[in-house]
Design a protein around this motif. Sequence first.
Motif, PDB file in Angstrom:
ATOM      1  N   ASP A  97       0.849  -1.185   0.000  1.00 39.48           N
ATOM      2  CA  ASP A  97       0.000   0.000   0.000  1.00 39.48           C
ATOM      3  C   ASP A  97       0.884   1.233   0.000  1.00 39.48           C
ATOM      4  OD1 ASP A  97      -1.691   2.221   0.799  1.00 39.48           O
ATOM      5  OD2 ASP A  97      -3.200   0.713   1.305  1.00 39.48           O
ATOM      6  N   TYR A  98       0.952   1.891  -1.150  1.00 40.20           N
ATOM      7  CA  TYR A  98       1.742   3.109  -1.293  1.00 40.20           C
ATOM      8  C   TYR A  98       0.840   4.351  -1.302  1.00 40.20           C
ATOM      9  CZ  TYR A  98       5.491  -0.073  -2.887  1.00 40.20           C
ATOM     10  OH  TYR A  98       6.436  -1.076  -2.995  1.00 40.20           O
ATOM     11  N   PHE A  99      -0.419   4.165  -0.922  1.00 38.31           N
ATOM     12  CA  PHE A  99      -1.360   5.291  -0.927  1.00 38.31           C
ATOM     13  C   PHE A  99      -1.092   6.239   0.235  1.00 38.31           C
ATOM     14  CE2 PHE A  99      -5.347   7.403   0.149  1.00 38.31           C
ATOM     15  CZ  PHE A  99      -5.783   7.848  -1.086  1.00 38.31           C
ATOM     16  N   TRP A 100      -0.914   5.654   1.439  1.00 42.40           N
ATOM     17  CA  TRP A 100      -0.730   6.471   2.632  1.00 42.40           C
ATOM     18  C   TRP A 100       0.753   6.779   2.852  1.00 42.40           C
ATOM     19  CZ3 TRP A 100      -5.160   8.372   3.974  1.00 42.40           C
ATOM     20  CH2 TRP A 100      -6.320   7.620   3.792  1.00 42.40           C
ATOM     21  N   ALA A 101       1.006   7.936   3.433  1.00 40.42           N
ATOM     22  CA  ALA A 101       2.381   8.329   3.740  1.00 40.42           C
ATOM     23  C   ALA A 101       2.964   7.419   4.818  1.00 40.42           C
ATOM     24  CB  ALA A 101       2.416   9.780   4.197  1.00 40.42           C
ATOM     25  N   ALA A 102       4.274   7.344   4.867  1.00 40.47           N
ATOM     26  CA  ALA A 102       4.955   6.543   5.881  1.00 40.47           C
ATOM     27  C   ALA A 102       4.615   7.072   7.269  1.00 40.47           C
ATOM     28  CB  ALA A 102       6.460   6.594   5.656  1.00 40.47           C
ATOM     29  N   PRO A 103       4.471   6.167   8.250  1.00 35.47           N
ATOM     30  CA  PRO A 103       4.194   6.620   9.620  1.00 35.47           C
ATOM     31  C   PRO A 103       5.366   7.396  10.207  1.00 35.47           C
ATOM     32  CG  PRO A 103       4.603   4.258   9.576  1.00 35.47           C
ATOM     33  CD  PRO A 103       4.553   4.700   8.152  1.00 35.47           C
ATOM     34  N   GLU A 104       5.096   8.103  11.286  1.00 34.75           N
ATOM     35  CA  GLU A 104       6.125   8.915  11.927  1.00 34.75           C
ATOM     36  C   GLU A 104       7.325   8.050  12.309  1.00 34.75           C
ATOM     37  OE1 GLU A 104       6.579  11.992  15.724  1.00 34.75           O
ATOM     38  OE2 GLU A 104       4.648  11.056  15.259  1.00 34.75           O
ATOM     39  N   GLY A 105       8.509   8.562  12.008  1.00 33.48           N
ATOM     40  CA  GLY A 105       9.732   7.848  12.331  1.00 33.48           C
ATOM     41  C   GLY A 105      10.242   6.954  11.212  1.00 33.48           C
ATOM     42  N   HIS A 136      -3.449  -7.090  -1.791  1.00 33.45           N
ATOM     43  CA  HIS A 136      -3.932  -5.715  -1.778  1.00 33.45           C
ATOM     44  C   HIS A 136      -2.852  -4.847  -2.412  1.00 33.45           C
ATOM     45  CE1 HIS A 136      -5.312  -1.960   0.516  1.00 33.45           C
ATOM     46  NE2 HIS A 136      -4.054  -1.658   0.209  1.00 33.45           N
ATOM     47  N   THR A 137      -3.204  -4.049  -3.399  1.00 36.86           N
ATOM     48  CA  THR A 137      -2.280  -3.037  -3.917  1.00 36.86           C
ATOM     49  C   THR A 137      -3.044  -1.730  -4.051  1.00 36.86           C
ATOM     50  OG1 THR A 137      -2.716  -3.566  -6.257  1.00 36.86           O
ATOM     51  CG2 THR A 137      -0.899  -4.740  -5.183  1.00 36.86           C
ATOM     52  N   ARG A 138      -2.366  -0.644  -3.688  1.00 34.75           N
ATOM     53  CA  ARG A 138      -3.018   0.670  -3.782  1.00 34.75           C
ATOM     54  C   ARG A 138      -1.963   1.750  -3.898  1.00 34.75           C
ATOM     55  NH1 ARG A 138      -6.929   3.689   0.665  1.00 34.75           N
ATOM     56  NH2 ARG A 138      -8.053   5.006  -0.811  1.00 34.75           N
ATOM     57  N   ASP A 139      -2.192   2.656  -4.836  1.00 32.42           N
ATOM     58  CA  ASP A 139      -1.293   3.788  -5.066  1.00 32.42           C
ATOM     59  C   ASP A 139      -2.076   5.085  -5.043  1.00 32.42           C
ATOM     60  OD1 ASP A 139       1.471   2.661  -5.954  1.00 32.42           O
ATOM     61  OD2 ASP A 139       0.016   1.456  -7.052  1.00 32.42           O
ATOM     62  N   LYS A 140      -1.419   6.159  -4.617  1.00 26.44           N
ATOM     63  CA  LYS A 140      -2.035   7.481  -4.742  1.00 26.44           C
ATOM     64  C   LYS A 140      -2.065   7.910  -6.204  1.00 26.44           C
ATOM     65  CE  LYS A 140      -1.356  10.407  -1.455  1.00 26.44           C
ATOM     66  NZ  LYS A 140      -2.735  10.653  -0.944  1.00 26.44           N
ATOM     67  N   LYS A 141      -0.989   7.572  -6.931  1.00 28.76           N
ATOM     68  CA  LYS A 141      -0.940   7.796  -8.372  1.00 28.76           C
ATOM     69  C   LYS A 141       0.031   6.788  -8.967  1.00 28.76           C
ATOM     70  CE  LYS A 141       2.563  11.453  -8.055  1.00 28.76           C
ATOM     71  NZ  LYS A 141       2.892  12.846  -8.421  1.00 28.76           N
ATOM     72  N   GLY A 142      -0.153   6.475 -10.225  1.00 27.46           N
ATOM     73  CA  GLY A 142       0.721   5.512 -10.869  1.00 27.46           C
ATOM     74  C   GLY A 142       0.408   4.077 -10.461  1.00 27.46           C
ATOM     75  N   LEU A 143       1.343   3.176 -10.766  1.00 26.07           N
ATOM     76  CA  LEU A 143       1.121   1.740 -10.561  1.00 26.07           C
ATOM     77  C   LEU A 143       2.280   1.093  -9.804  1.00 26.07           C
ATOM     78  CD1 LEU A 143      -0.116   0.805 -14.166  1.00 26.07           C
ATOM     79  CD2 LEU A 143      -1.527   1.132 -12.131  1.00 26.07           C
ATOM     80  N   ALA A 144       2.985   1.851  -8.982  1.00 25.38           N
ATOM     81  CA  ALA A 144       4.195   1.314  -8.352  1.00 25.38           C
ATOM     82  C   ALA A 144       3.892   0.115  -7.465  1.00 25.38           C
ATOM     83  CB  ALA A 144       4.893   2.403  -7.548  1.00 25.38           C
ATOM     84  N   SER A 145       2.841   0.172  -6.653  1.00 27.12           N
ATOM     85  CA  SER A 145       2.553  -0.956  -5.758  1.00 27.12           C
ATOM     86  C   SER A 145       2.155  -2.188  -6.558  1.00 27.12           C
ATOM     87  CB  SER A 145       1.459  -0.593  -4.754  1.00 27.12           C
ATOM     88  OG  SER A 145       0.184  -0.528  -5.360  1.00 27.12           O
ATOM     89  N   PHE A 146       1.387  -1.982  -7.613  1.00 28.98           N
ATOM     90  CA  PHE A 146       1.005  -3.103  -8.468  1.00 28.98           C
ATOM     91  C   PHE A 146       2.234  -3.735  -9.103  1.00 28.98           C
ATOM     92  CE2 PHE A 146      -0.031  -4.725 -12.710  1.00 28.98           C
ATOM     93  CZ  PHE A 146      -1.028  -5.653 -12.411  1.00 28.98           C
ATOM     94  N   GLU A 147       3.122  -2.927  -9.658  1.00 28.46           N
ATOM     95  CA  GLU A 147       4.301  -3.457 -10.331  1.00 28.46           C
ATOM     96  C   GLU A 147       5.245  -4.149  -9.344  1.00 28.46           C
ATOM     97  OE1 GLU A 147       4.595  -3.788 -13.410  1.00 28.46           O
ATOM     98  OE2 GLU A 147       3.171  -2.343 -14.254  1.00 28.46           O
ATOM     99  N   ASP A 148       5.399  -3.591  -8.151  1.00 26.24           N
ATOM    100  CA  ASP A 148       6.289  -4.201  -7.169  1.00 26.24           C
ATOM    101  C   ASP A 148       5.713  -5.526  -6.666  1.00 26.24           C
ATOM    102  OD1 ASP A 148       7.978  -2.070  -7.468  1.00 26.24           O
ATOM    103  OD2 ASP A 148       7.590  -1.188  -5.485  1.00 26.24           O
ATOM    104  N   ALA A 149       4.411  -5.567  -6.410  1.00 32.92           N
ATOM    105  CA  ALA A 149       3.785  -6.822  -5.983  1.00 32.92           C
ATOM    106  C   ALA A 149       3.848  -7.856  -7.100  1.00 32.92           C
ATOM    107  CB  ALA A 149       2.337  -6.569  -5.568  1.00 32.92           C
ATOM    108  N   PHE A 150       3.657  -7.405  -8.325  1.00 32.59           N
ATOM    109  CA  PHE A 150       3.705  -8.293  -9.480  1.00 32.59           C
ATOM    110  C   PHE A 150       5.095  -8.931  -9.594  1.00 32.59           C
ATOM    111  CE2 PHE A 150       3.358  -9.655 -13.836  1.00 32.59           C
ATOM    112  CZ  PHE A 150       1.998  -9.815 -14.048  1.00 32.59           C
ATOM    113  N   ALA A 151       6.132  -8.117  -9.389  1.00 29.51           N
ATOM    114  CA  ALA A 151       7.498  -8.631  -9.499  1.00 29.51           C
ATOM    115  C   ALA A 151       7.780  -9.695  -8.436  1.00 29.51           C
ATOM    116  CB  ALA A 151       8.491  -7.481  -9.374  1.00 29.51           C
ATOM    117  N   ILE A 152       7.284  -9.488  -7.222  1.00 27.47           N
ATOM    118  CA  ILE A 152       7.468 -10.491  -6.171  1.00 27.47           C
ATOM    119  C   ILE A 152       6.678 -11.749  -6.497  1.00 27.47           C
ATOM    120  CG2 ILE A 152       6.994 -11.007  -3.738  1.00 27.47           C
ATOM    121  CD1 ILE A 152       7.621  -8.026  -3.169  1.00 27.47           C
ATOM    122  N   ALA A 153       5.453 -11.579  -6.947  1.00 30.11           N
ATOM    123  CA  ALA A 153       4.605 -12.736  -7.266  1.00 30.11           C
ATOM    124  C   ALA A 153       5.230 -13.616  -8.337  1.00 30.11           C
ATOM    125  CB  ALA A 153       3.219 -12.261  -7.704  1.00 30.11           C
ATOM    126  N   ARG A 154       5.920 -13.018  -9.288  1.00 34.01           N
ATOM    127  CA  ARG A 154       6.524 -13.802 -10.374  1.00 34.01           C
ATOM    128  C   ARG A 154       7.596 -14.758  -9.871  1.00 34.01           C
ATOM    129  NH1 ARG A 154       7.009 -10.333 -15.887  1.00 34.01           N
ATOM    130  NH2 ARG A 154       7.705 -12.355 -16.585  1.00 34.01           N
TER     131      ARG A 154
END
Length: 269
Positions: A97-105, A136-154
């Motif tokens: 999930d790359y939609f939400w910003a990284a948590p504090e720290g 689950h994959t989700r991006d604020k924009k673009g397809l980075a989470s989808f592509e990264d999950a896809f690469a691992i799945a392969r």
Amino acid sequence: MMIIDTHCHLVSNKYEDLEQLRADSVALGVKHCVSQGTGADDWEPQLEIARRMPDFVSSCLAVHPSDVTNVTDEQLCYMEELCRRHPQAAIGETGLDYFWAAPEGWTEDAYRARQRVFLERHFQLAQELGLNISLHTRDKKGLASFEDAFAIARNFPKVRPVFHCFIGNGAQAERIFSELDGLISFTGLVTFNKTEDIQAVAAWCPADRFMVETDAPFLSPAPFRGITNIPGRTKYVVDKIAELRGVSPEEVAACTTENAKRFFRLNLP
């Protein structure tokens, strides 16, 4: 007509009476659901629900990508051991999930890297146990989470993924089918106005490549938007997809039920 809700969250504090939830869902034709335990506080309650309602609930355990900074490496190992000791329908819900910003720290790079480490561990566990995986994959924009999950799945060709709550396009769906031997799953989003892209995929998708879900207690379909969702409302997802495909609800229910039985290895009547 039998319908299976392939993705819900019955451990949610929005539910007070699971027996009533079951009765209401069965009355709508949803006779089984696959419930996801997604964090350390969910895992054992999820197993207890599945033990208490084996005819109605199958269990999946994992760490949701939004929870990876709240789960220690030791807790991750504990979750893996629970999956070895207790029957699971799949490993899930996991993903990126790359939609939400990284948590504090946490920097953005470190947060996303930890998500990828957890996702790879989940794939390794699924491969070890001979299970499939709910993504689950989700991006604020673009397809980075989808592509990264896809690469691992392969890297895990024996593990079939379902991309739950599918919101992509036909080209993405075709890649999931042809390159990963995967499936997609539709939620109540398919019933909303202005979701023409999702509706187009639902109308076109090969019958053996999709399932239906609620993601309850979230994403209640029209005409129940804004109300706590229950597995029974998978019926409205089935009805809308049948309308889009020009077939009967019974036909959509039958194919998605058979797909769910195969994917999650469900021993149901």
